[in-house]
Write an enzyme that holds these catalytic residues in place. Structure first.
Site, PDB file in Angstrom:
ATOM      1  CG  ASP A  89       2.771   2.713  -4.517  1.00  0.00           C
ATOM      2  OD1 ASP A  89       2.832   3.132  -3.439  1.00  0.00           O
ATOM      3  OD2 ASP A  89       2.881   1.572  -4.571  1.00  0.00           O
ATOM      4  CE  LYS A 151       4.290  -0.562  -7.317  1.00  0.00           C
ATOM      5  NZ  LYS A 151       3.077   0.054  -6.997  1.00  0.00           N
ATOM      6  CE  LYS A 180       3.800  -2.166  -4.069  1.00  0.00           C
ATOM      7  NZ  LYS A 180       2.901  -1.319  -3.746  1.00  0.00           N
TER       8      LYS A 180
END
Length: 214
Positions: A89, A151, A180
């Site tokens: 991430d 995300k 996400k």
């Protein structure tokens, strides 16, 4: 809805201790969460703790500011994969995005994706600092660079995910990549709404509360 399989069980505080990471991993196994999300220094420990489970390991890169140099982010990502991470991430360079240096942002994402090969790459665009137009540009850059997810948030900005952000991101990337939602997801109703709007994964430190409440 099996909410547990949407959840990245997350612990990223600066004060996090090895003991707390072991507890996080134990909880993730108990509740069969999709993954744990930890800082890069704890990937090896998480790998050891989760070796006999199906729980994946996600690690954050360039976290939480995104302002590290690209070579530093690439090196950190490579180290995480070497240590046992399944997913990365990464935080984009928010300042460069806001300056209109879109190709530089896209190039950095692409370099990190190339460095981690088949591992999943999620791109944190930190929506709280962006205009809607910038959110669209950042989402498209993530898609063009070959990332797997876009995300919303680190959880360390001024705000986390919003329903409107997820809708905007979904309209932008459609079904070409996953989404996400993270930051501020603390109850089952909120989690379910994000999934309805198009989120494929939820980053939260409230996973146990979410899956055990009605």
């Amino acid at each position: 809805m099996e909410l547990n399989k949407y959840i990245d069980h997350t612990l990223l505080k600066a004060t996090t201790t090895p003991k707390e990471i072991k507890k996080l991993c134990s909880e993730a196994k108990e509740h069969n969460f999709f993954a744990v999300c930890v800082n890069s220094c704890y990937v090896k420990l998480a790998k050891d703790e989760l070796k006999d489970s199906e729980v994946k390991i996600a690690s954050v890169i360039g976290f939480p500011l995104g302002a590290m140099s690209t070579p530093a982010k690439v090196a950190e990502a490579r180290q995480c994969i070497e240590d046992g991470a399944d997913e990365i991430d990464m935080v984009i360079n928010i300042g460069k995005l806001k300056a209109g240096l879109y190709k530089e942002v896209e190039r950095e994402i692409s370099q990190i994706k190339k460095a981690i090969g088949d591992a999943v790459l999620k791109v944190i665009i930190e929506t709280c600092y962006l205009t809607d137009d910038e959110k669209v540009v950042a989402s498209k850059a993530s898609l063009n660079a070959g990332a797997d997810f876009v995300k919303t948030s680190t959880g360390f900005g001024t705000a986390g995910a919003t329903y409107s952000d997820i809708s905007l991101m979904k309209n932008t990337v459609e079904d070409k990549m996953s989404i996400k939602a993270s930051g501020g997801i603390k109850d089952r109703k909120t989690a379910e709404r994000y999934i309805e709007l198009g989120a494929n994964r939820l980053g939260t430190s409230s996973g146990i509360k979410i899956v055990t409440s009605n």
